[in-house]
Design a protein around this motif. Sequence first.
Motif, short mmCIF file in Angstrom:
data_model
loop_
_atom_site.label_atom_id
_atom_site.label_comp_id
_atom_site.label_asym_id
_atom_site.label_seq_id
_atom_site.Cartn_x
_atom_site.Cartn_y
_atom_site.Cartn_z
N ALA A 103 -1.84 16.29 7.93
CA ALA A 103 -1.63 17.74 7.86
C ALA A 103 -0.23 18.10 8.36
N LEU A 104 0.16 17.54 9.50
CA LEU A 104 1.52 17.75 9.99
C LEU A 104 2.53 17.16 9.03
N GLY A 105 2.20 16.03 8.42
CA GLY A 105 3.11 15.38 7.50
C GLY A 105 3.46 16.21 6.28
N HIS A 106 2.58 17.10 5.86
CA HIS A 106 2.89 17.98 4.73
C HIS A 106 4.11 18.84 5.02
N TYR A 107 4.38 19.08 6.28
CA TYR A 107 5.56 19.82 6.68
C TYR A 107 6.69 18.88 7.12
N SER A 108 6.38 17.95 8.01
CA SER A 108 7.43 17.15 8.64
C SER A 108 8.15 16.23 7.67
N LEU A 109 7.45 15.69 6.70
CA LEU A 109 8.05 14.71 5.81
C LEU A 109 9.04 15.33 4.84
N PHE A 110 8.76 16.54 4.39
CA PHE A 110 9.54 17.12 3.30
C PHE A 110 10.47 18.25 3.75
N ILE A 111 10.15 18.91 4.86
CA ILE A 111 10.97 20.03 5.34
C ILE A 111 11.87 19.48 6.44
N ARG A 112 13.09 19.21 6.07
CA ARG A 112 13.99 18.49 6.96
C ARG A 112 14.87 19.45 7.76
N PRO A 113 15.44 18.97 8.88
CA PRO A 113 16.32 19.82 9.68
C PRO A 113 17.44 20.43 8.85
N GLY A 114 17.65 21.72 9.03
CA GLY A 114 18.68 22.43 8.30
C GLY A 114 18.17 23.18 7.08
N MET A 115 16.94 22.88 6.65
CA MET A 115 16.36 23.64 5.54
C MET A 115 15.96 25.03 6.02
N LYS A 168 16.38 34.14 2.60
CA LYS A 168 16.05 33.10 3.56
C LYS A 168 15.58 33.70 4.87
N ALA A 169 14.62 33.04 5.47
CA ALA A 169 14.17 33.39 6.81
C ALA A 169 14.84 32.42 7.79
N GLN A 170 14.08 31.85 8.72
CA GLN A 170 14.68 31.02 9.76
C GLN A 170 15.10 29.64 9.24
N THR A 171 16.10 29.09 9.91
CA THR A 171 16.49 27.70 9.68
C THR A 171 15.52 26.80 10.44
N ILE A 172 15.08 25.74 9.80
CA ILE A 172 14.16 24.79 10.43
C ILE A 172 14.97 23.74 11.20
N ASN A 173 14.64 23.57 12.47
CA ASN A 173 15.33 22.57 13.31
C ASN A 173 14.63 21.22 13.30
N ASN A 174 13.30 21.20 13.42
CA ASN A 174 12.61 19.91 13.45
C ASN A 174 11.10 20.09 13.47
N PHE A 175 10.42 19.00 13.15
CA PHE A 175 8.98 18.85 13.37
C PHE A 175 8.79 17.58 14.20
N GLY A 176 7.96 17.65 15.25
CA GLY A 176 7.88 16.50 16.14
C GLY A 176 6.54 16.33 16.80
N PRO A 209 3.45 8.10 0.75
CA PRO A 209 4.22 7.99 1.99
C PRO A 209 3.61 6.98 2.96
N LYS A 210 4.49 6.22 3.62
CA LYS A 210 4.04 5.28 4.64
C LYS A 210 3.88 5.96 6.00
N GLY A 211 4.49 7.11 6.17
CA GLY A 211 4.42 7.83 7.43
C GLY A 211 4.74 9.28 7.20
N ILE A 212 4.86 10.03 8.32
CA ILE A 212 5.06 11.49 8.20
C ILE A 212 6.48 11.92 8.54
N GLY A 213 7.38 10.98 8.79
CA GLY A 213 8.80 11.29 8.91
C GLY A 213 9.16 12.32 9.95
N LEU A 214 8.62 12.21 11.15
CA LEU A 214 8.95 13.18 12.20
C LEU A 214 10.47 13.28 12.38
N SER A 215 10.95 14.47 12.66
CA SER A 215 12.37 14.67 12.92
C SER A 215 12.64 14.99 14.39
#
Length: 521
Positions: A411-423, A33-41, A78-84
């Motif tokens: 494009a941002l949604g490809h990351y923000s929607l599926f890569i959630r905080p703590g991954m 594992k590399a870094q823990t992901i905190n958020n996409f916003g 998806p209806k949106g990009i699920g920003l965290s």
Amino acid sequence: MLFFTLTLLLPGLGWAQQQNPKPLLITVDLKKKAQTINNFGAAGCWYAEGIGKHWPAEKKERIAELLFSREVDAQGNPKGIGLSAWRFNIGGGTAEQGDSSGIRDVNRRVEGFLNNDGSYNWNKQPGQTWFLQKAKQYGVENLIAFANTPPVQYTQNGLGFKTTKDYRSNLQPDKYEAYTNFLAEVLRHYEGKGLGFKYISPVNEPQWDWTGKFGEAKQEGTPWQNPEIARVVRALDNSLTTKKLATQIILPEAAKLTYLYGEKAPAARQTQQFFGKGSPSHLGNLKHVPPLVVGHSYFTDEGDSAIVAVRQQVADTARHYGVRFWQSEYSMLADGFREGTKARRTAMDCGLFLAKLIHQDLTVANAAAWQFWNAFEPGRAEFDTRYYLIALQPNATHTDGNYQQTKNLWALGHYSLFIRPGMHRLNINRSDKLNPVAAAQKVMVSAYTGQKGELVVVAINYEPEARNLQLAAKGMNKGTTYQRYVTTASPDDNLKRYPGGKLNQAISLPPRSITTLVVKD
């Protein structure tokens, strides 16, 4: 030990093919594992105010859904990009000054909560507050407050920007505690409304002079020198403690990534200055300051070699001083996104370039968070979508208008929607041994995993030819399935759910596309 092997094969029928391309094997070890992901916003400054306050409910509700929703429609799209994460601008009070503010664009003047007599008016900024409420309702995990300027009541010239080019803060020298108490009071107010901010950023892009000719200034802003930043952060740490707030302070919102480790300026080498134990500006021992440096990727996007070199320096410096790194603002302010051409760039060109910058920030700079500037601004969605995720076509008074989705959004949604905080991001190995510079014009791949053992793979096919992806997993059942979401230049392909399949089946990557695979055992 569990391994995943991704094989890049010949493209399927229907797309142009290169002659005899070599297979690409990418091996992913879930334990590496590399870094823990905190958020996409993203940030709501400045146009959240007009939309949230005035636009018809149906339109603004759909805009909020595009930004925050994690739901899918009947077809699984998806209806949106699920920003965290969502960034909220604490205004300096330039809107109340009107033309006397000296800021040219009325829509970039921001209301302030502070009255001239020292009392507070919590009815200000209702449009931005509406978006905060929607973010909370959709489950956005990280609300972030930031200030571009202290309240105009506390600035040296009574304005929200500088009129003297001396690279010193516009804050009156005896108002540091007043300023930080103001910020803490705003945080306490919103916490009382169930909208608690996890983070507060008291300075923004301190390297710029933020001067302007009166009546032609572009926005609120003030420079800060490193000792001034240290002073305001120490005062804010005390204010948060006094008011019993758990909000963490993020800093220094460097205007360019290079200021985090180098440069010669009053606000340079900021990682060393704020987290070097021998530095007089050391802040690493404060209760509300996490081991984290925050910077902006503006003006460091000209050419793949330079992109990678800067980010390697960021990662190396952060590692040396034991801190994490966040990328908290980026849009295509400079012309790096044009990649050597003077022609207009299509929406998909822009979306691909954005995806590449996110990829490099995550995989080379080890960014734990990635945030875009700006969620929405006036513009079109067809070409040169440099500054926004959603293009606005407002009326003259910004009380209504139309809007368009851009490829940047998805494009941002490809990351923000599926890569959630703590991954966690996973380290990968490429059989072709291409370094990040060489891969930047071909196929870029990154992988992520969560506590439940899920695997998310984002593949950016930068080439004009199609590619196929073969995903095999040692230790996983060959019947394990994946879901696939794709963005292409097609108007219908916006993080669109494509047919899924089993791990032993080939996966097509269309030309000039972004694909996210979600694998669950």
